[in-house]
Design an enzyme around this catalytic site. Sequence first.
Site, PDB file in Angstrom:
ATOM      1  N   TYR A  64       4.998  10.596   8.587  1.00  0.00           N
ATOM      2  CA  TYR A  64       6.515  10.263   8.120  1.00  0.00           C
ATOM      3  C   TYR A  64       7.364  11.726   7.100  1.00  0.00           C
ATOM      4  O   TYR A  64       8.128  11.664   7.541  1.00  0.00           O
ATOM      5  CB  TYR A  64       6.711   8.942   7.383  1.00  0.00           C
ATOM      6  CG  TYR A  64       6.747   7.766   8.586  1.00  0.00           C
ATOM      7  CD1 TYR A  64       7.676   7.913   9.368  1.00  0.00           C
ATOM      8  CD2 TYR A  64       5.985   6.758   8.501  1.00  0.00           C
ATOM      9  CE1 TYR A  64       8.012   6.636  10.427  1.00  0.00           C
ATOM     10  CE2 TYR A  64       5.749   5.815   9.409  1.00  0.00           C
ATOM     11  CZ  TYR A  64       7.074   5.447  10.131  1.00  0.00           C
ATOM     12  OH  TYR A  64       7.066   4.539  11.276  1.00  0.00           O
ATOM     13  N   TYR A  77      -2.301  -6.665   4.712  1.00  0.00           N
ATOM     14  CA  TYR A  77      -1.165  -5.696   4.187  1.00  0.00           C
ATOM     15  C   TYR A  77      -0.536  -6.430   3.142  1.00  0.00           C
ATOM     16  O   TYR A  77      -0.976  -5.829   1.795  1.00  0.00           O
ATOM     17  CB  TYR A  77      -0.385  -5.234   5.299  1.00  0.00           C
ATOM     18  CG  TYR A  77       0.043  -4.002   4.925  1.00  0.00           C
ATOM     19  CD1 TYR A  77      -0.348  -2.564   5.246  1.00  0.00           C
ATOM     20  CD2 TYR A  77       1.379  -4.029   4.158  1.00  0.00           C
ATOM     21  CE1 TYR A  77       0.105  -1.481   4.782  1.00  0.00           C
ATOM     22  CE2 TYR A  77       1.834  -2.513   3.803  1.00  0.00           C
ATOM     23  CZ  TYR A  77       1.233  -1.282   4.065  1.00  0.00           C
ATOM     24  OH  TYR A  77       1.955  -0.174   3.641  1.00  0.00           O
ATOM     25  N   LYS A 115       3.036  -1.673  -2.632  1.00  0.00           N
ATOM     26  CA  LYS A 115       4.536  -1.600  -1.778  1.00  0.00           C
ATOM     27  C   LYS A 115       5.580  -2.474  -2.669  1.00  0.00           C
ATOM     28  O   LYS A 115       6.955  -2.027  -2.929  1.00  0.00           O
ATOM     29  CB  LYS A 115       4.189  -1.898  -0.365  1.00  0.00           C
ATOM     30  CG  LYS A 115       3.480  -0.805   0.497  1.00  0.00           C
ATOM     31  CD  LYS A 115       4.245   0.360   0.163  1.00  0.00           C
ATOM     32  CE  LYS A 115       3.389   1.554   0.991  1.00  0.00           C
ATOM     33  NZ  LYS A 115       4.079   2.810   0.988  1.00  0.00           N
TER      34      LYS A 115
END
Length: 401
Positions: A54, A236, A245
């Site tokens: 990315y 996750y 995150k």
Amino acid sequence: MIVDSPLVRNNICLNAHPVGLDVALHRQIEDVLKRGPIPHGPKTVLVVGCSTGYGLASRITAAFGCQAATLGVSVERAGSSGRVGSPGWYNNRAFDKAARQAGLSTLTIEQNGFSDDTKEQVVAALRQMGRKADLVVYSLVSPIRTDPVDGVEYRLALKAVGDSYSGSTVDMMTGQLGACTMGVATQDEIVGSVKVMGGEDWARWMSHLLKADVLAPGCRALAYSYIGPEFSQPIYRQGTIGHAKAHLEKTGREIDQMLQESGVKGRAWVSVNKALVTRASAMMPGISLYMACLFRVMKDKGLHEGCGEQIERLFREFLYKGGPVPVDGENRIRLDDWELRKDVQDEVNRRLAKITPDNLAELADLAGIRHDFLEAHGFDVVGVDYTADVDPEGNVGRTIR
Ligand code: NAD
């Protein structure tokens, strides 16, 4: 030397092909040029974690889609006679060369992005260029970080939190189904993971740049996150990486406030992106099988995007469209909107529920994930002669059959 095949162990590719990477990078540039200029884009862009995935797509889109000057930071292993370097080492060289040929200002600093020295070097470079950054993209993925404040080396542990996890995975190279288990993280491992992949370093970058007065008025800051479907929550979002995150996203809101209240009147967002095969995601246990099903379904529905298309949509439809940037209730840009569409997820779940070794290749896009994985290391790139001699030290001569 001849690098005729990838060296892969457990979804980790240990080598790279300089010419394959060069050709793949030029194709990414051509794709951006084909899609046409992005109006009102940024003029000076810093990408931390610029060399693959990315971050590389962000840099290419900024440079070739917006004609921006770019400054990239990444850590790489140099190629030397007899040993190939990391993929990013070749990508950085190929990018700099292509950008310069296109008359675009470019500088790549191959240093540890976590260190304060690197942040100082970037400040000095911006001053020397006589520029201020109007977009800062934070796209760094690392398994390890030394905190410049306490000097402690922290590690990312990819583990479950609370309960252990067991599920299925697929080997990207052989296409073989296998079991995947994830142990339970200790409190120290959760803390370590947040220290490495949470928002602390991003915040440090932004305050450093702001204090040094190298951010342009209205500067925007971006970092990338992932949420994913219900089934992957234990590995996750509820796992150690998800804790990191969540911290990154919370920090994003704090950076947003800091920039809005500062003299530059800037903004910050976390963009939640789609699951794609990159060097980082290939190492995530249990995600490969999901990605293979997801790719099949999204390709069949005409919704599939790679890193380049995701970042193109981010710039065109969200960041530089004019007017307020569309966000969810937590100030996050949702580029995962197509991935998480109900019809997409229903079909992915239907397939995951009935997958066996016999029907795997039919229900999932094994060839697609394998290709993307190999291409990220310069292999399986159409037109490249893998029997030809290459220079591992980076003087990439494009050998195309
Ligand atoms: P990637 O592995 O392709 O890129 C990581 C980059 O970080 C590379 O350029 C690498 O050289 C650089 N890097 C590593 N250690 C560094 C250090 N110490 N200093 C400076 N640079 C360093 O990863 P990616 O998949 O493109 O991930 C980028 C971001 O996107 C991450 O935040 C990730 O969580 C997020 N994201 C990824 C996916 C996905 O499926 N790949 C999905 C959603 C969000």
